[in-house]
Design an enzyme around this catalytic site. Sequence first.
Site, short mmCIF file in Angstrom:
data_model
loop_
_atom_site.label_atom_id
_atom_site.label_comp_id
_atom_site.label_asym_id
_atom_site.label_seq_id
_atom_site.Cartn_x
_atom_site.Cartn_y
_atom_site.Cartn_z
N ARG A 133 55.22 20.55 -59.94
CA ARG A 133 55.11 19.98 -61.29
C ARG A 133 56.17 20.61 -62.23
O ARG A 133 57.17 19.99 -62.54
CB ARG A 133 53.69 20.20 -61.82
N ASP A 134 55.96 21.85 -62.63
CA ASP A 134 56.89 22.48 -63.58
C ASP A 134 58.29 22.56 -62.95
O ASP A 134 59.30 22.38 -63.63
CB ASP A 134 56.40 23.89 -63.94
N HIS A 177 52.38 33.02 -67.27
CA HIS A 177 53.27 31.93 -66.82
C HIS A 177 54.66 32.24 -67.39
O HIS A 177 54.95 31.94 -68.54
CB HIS A 177 52.72 30.60 -67.35
N HIS A 198 58.84 32.20 -67.39
CA HIS A 198 60.11 31.60 -66.96
C HIS A 198 61.15 32.72 -66.96
O HIS A 198 60.98 33.74 -67.65
CB HIS A 198 60.50 30.45 -67.89
N CYS A 200 61.80 23.12 -68.74
CA CYS A 200 60.99 22.16 -69.48
C CYS A 200 61.91 21.15 -70.16
O CYS A 200 62.88 21.55 -70.81
CB CYS A 200 60.14 22.90 -70.53
N ASN A 219 60.93 28.59 -63.59
CA ASN A 219 59.83 29.55 -63.60
C ASN A 219 60.25 30.74 -62.76
O ASN A 219 61.16 30.65 -61.93
CB ASN A 219 58.60 28.93 -62.92
P1 HMG Z 1 52.89 9.51 -77.77
O1 HMG Z 1 54.14 8.66 -77.70
O2 HMG Z 1 52.55 10.18 -79.04
O3 HMG Z 1 51.60 8.75 -77.21
O4 HMG Z 1 53.02 10.61 -76.62
P2 HMG Z 1 50.90 7.43 -77.58
O5 HMG Z 1 49.45 7.64 -77.39
O6 HMG Z 1 51.39 6.89 -78.91
O7 HMG Z 1 51.41 6.43 -76.43
C1 HMG Z 1 52.78 6.03 -76.34
C2 HMG Z 1 52.98 5.36 -74.98
O8 HMG Z 1 52.75 6.30 -73.93
C3 HMG Z 1 52.02 4.20 -74.73
O9 HMG Z 1 52.72 3.30 -73.88
C4 HMG Z 1 50.92 4.86 -73.95
O10 HMG Z 1 50.21 3.96 -73.14
C5 HMG Z 1 51.69 5.83 -73.08
P3 HMG Z 1 53.43 1.97 -74.47
O11 HMG Z 1 52.34 1.26 -75.20
O12 HMG Z 1 54.52 2.48 -75.40
O13 HMG Z 1 53.96 1.29 -73.25
N1 HMG Z 1 50.88 6.97 -72.68
C6 HMG Z 1 50.74 7.38 -71.41
N2 HMG Z 1 51.25 6.91 -70.26
C7 HMG Z 1 50.90 7.57 -69.12
N3 HMG Z 1 50.12 8.64 -69.11
C8 HMG Z 1 49.60 9.15 -70.24
C9 HMG Z 1 49.91 8.49 -71.45
N4 HMG Z 1 49.58 8.74 -72.73
C10 HMG Z 1 50.18 7.79 -73.46
N5 HMG Z 1 48.83 10.23 -70.20
C11 HMG Z 1 52.08 12.13 -75.04
C12 HMG Z 1 52.04 11.61 -76.45
C13 HMG Z 1 51.22 13.39 -75.02
C14 HMG Z 1 51.51 11.08 -74.09
C15 HMG Z 1 53.55 12.43 -74.68
O14 HMG Z 1 54.10 13.26 -75.66
C16 HMG Z 1 53.68 13.12 -73.34
O15 HMG Z 1 53.43 12.52 -72.31
N6 HMG Z 1 54.13 14.40 -73.36
C17 HMG Z 1 54.21 15.19 -72.14
C18 HMG Z 1 55.41 16.08 -72.19
C19 HMG Z 1 55.43 16.94 -70.97
O16 HMG Z 1 54.91 16.59 -69.93
N7 HMG Z 1 56.11 18.10 -71.09
C20 HMG Z 1 56.24 19.02 -69.99
C21 HMG Z 1 54.96 19.67 -69.60
S1 HMG Z 1 54.49 21.03 -70.65
C22 HMG Z 1 55.31 22.38 -69.93
O17 HMG Z 1 56.13 22.20 -69.06
C23 HMG Z 1 54.93 23.77 -70.36
C24 HMG Z 1 54.10 24.51 -69.31
O18 HMG Z 1 54.79 24.61 -68.08
C25 HMG Z 1 53.78 25.94 -69.80
C26 HMG Z 1 55.02 26.66 -70.35
O19 HMG Z 1 55.98 26.88 -69.60
O20 HMG Z 1 54.98 26.96 -71.53
C27 HMG Z 1 52.76 23.80 -69.07
MG MG Z 2 56.38 26.12 -67.66
#
Ligand code: HMG
Ligand code: MG
Length: 304
Positions: A15-16, A209, A211, A242, A251
């Site tokens: 995933r990450d 966690h 990096h 990210c 990571n």
């Molecule tokens: P948004 O644009 O505010 O959401 O995104 P929305 O509710 O307005 O929906 C917009 C569109 O997205 C719609 O589709 C929804 O259906 C769709 P449209 O009508 O435009 O065709 N949608 C989805 N589709 C699939 N799955 C879903 C989903 N939700 C809405 N779950 C949202 C808000 C949270 C969805 C967006 O910002 C997002 O997906 N963000 C994820 C970003 C991400 O994955 N970042 C990396 C992971 S975090 C990380 O790596 C850190 C970590 O490792 C720890 C660390 O290192 O610190 C964990």
């Molecule tokens: Mg991370």
Amino acid sequence: MTYPSFVNLVEVGPRDGLQNEKQNIPTATKLELIRRLEASGLQHIEAAAFVSPKWVPQMADHSELMHEVMRSKKPGVSYPVLVPNLKGLEAALAAGVEEIAIFTAASEAFAQKNINCSIAESLERFPPVIAAAKAAGVKVRGYVSCVLGCPYQGAVAPLAVAEVAHALYDMGCYEVSLGDTIGVGTPASTLAMLEAVAKRIPLKFLAGHFHDTYGMAIANIHTALEFGISTFDSSVAGLGGCPYAAGATGNVATEDVVYLLNGLGIECGVNLDSLVETAAWISAELGRPPAARVSRAMLAKSCT
Ligand code: HMG
Ligand code: MG
């Protein structure tokens, strides 16, 4: 110094590690990676993210992948997936997922960039997700990003981390993973942050966690181990980065962590030789050498 006798490793490579890859990675390759990681002895493998494919295109095959992962899951292994909202949870449940991870940040600016809402809004969004997950018998882990610095706002106060981590713990996360998303932490800042968080949450419910952007991840893990943390996230071959944290490298490499633990006499249940083989394999699939120091050293030695 008393170390824990066993450390839990949460492998986040699929995933990450892969979420930021620009090239198309076939679902079959992701599945093969997960199977190889299981075979190395890893018992917690974060396998996918049920996030919007517009935000993170590399995770768009989450449903297809997780159906397959769960259809032939290995007994005793957990396969958590990231879930940002109810829509993600519904899809994850349909794919047979048994553990999810919700995620927010200790930095307001990062929360906006990463999940398009404020920290407070994210914390309001989670309780219905947790309730629905628990009603379906699904475990919930929590992540706090930017615990040692933010790419947009710079310094992050330890008390801010403690506040958000406690909110996740309080709403029912069985564990809260503290993410140094951009790898800027040092042992001193890690210690200050952990001291603040430990005043609010017992250590056994915390994970580190890290990096490795500035090469401090292993030093930070050692500090956290000494402090009493016994769960760490890591990524095979040091894959990762990210999409919403420009410049952040991977990571901490799982091989580097296992080597550290082996050297300290701490069990983690992972076979280092097998893990290094997997690191070499996935790195070849991605067309580059492993970032992990330990894999590079062990692979160079096996060539001589
Ligand atoms: P948004 O644009 O505010 O959401 O995104 P929305 O509710 O307005 O929906 C917009 C569109 O997205 C719609 O589709 C929804 O259906 C769709 P449209 O009508 O435009 O065709 N949608 C989805 N589709 C699939 N799955 C879903 C989903 N939700 C809405 N779950 C949202 C808000 C949270 C969805 C967006 O910002 C997002 O997906 N963000 C994820 C970003 C991400 O994955 N970042 C990396 C992971 S975090 C990380 O790596 C850190 C970590 O490792 C720890 C660390 O290192 O610190 C964990
Ligand atoms: Mg991370």
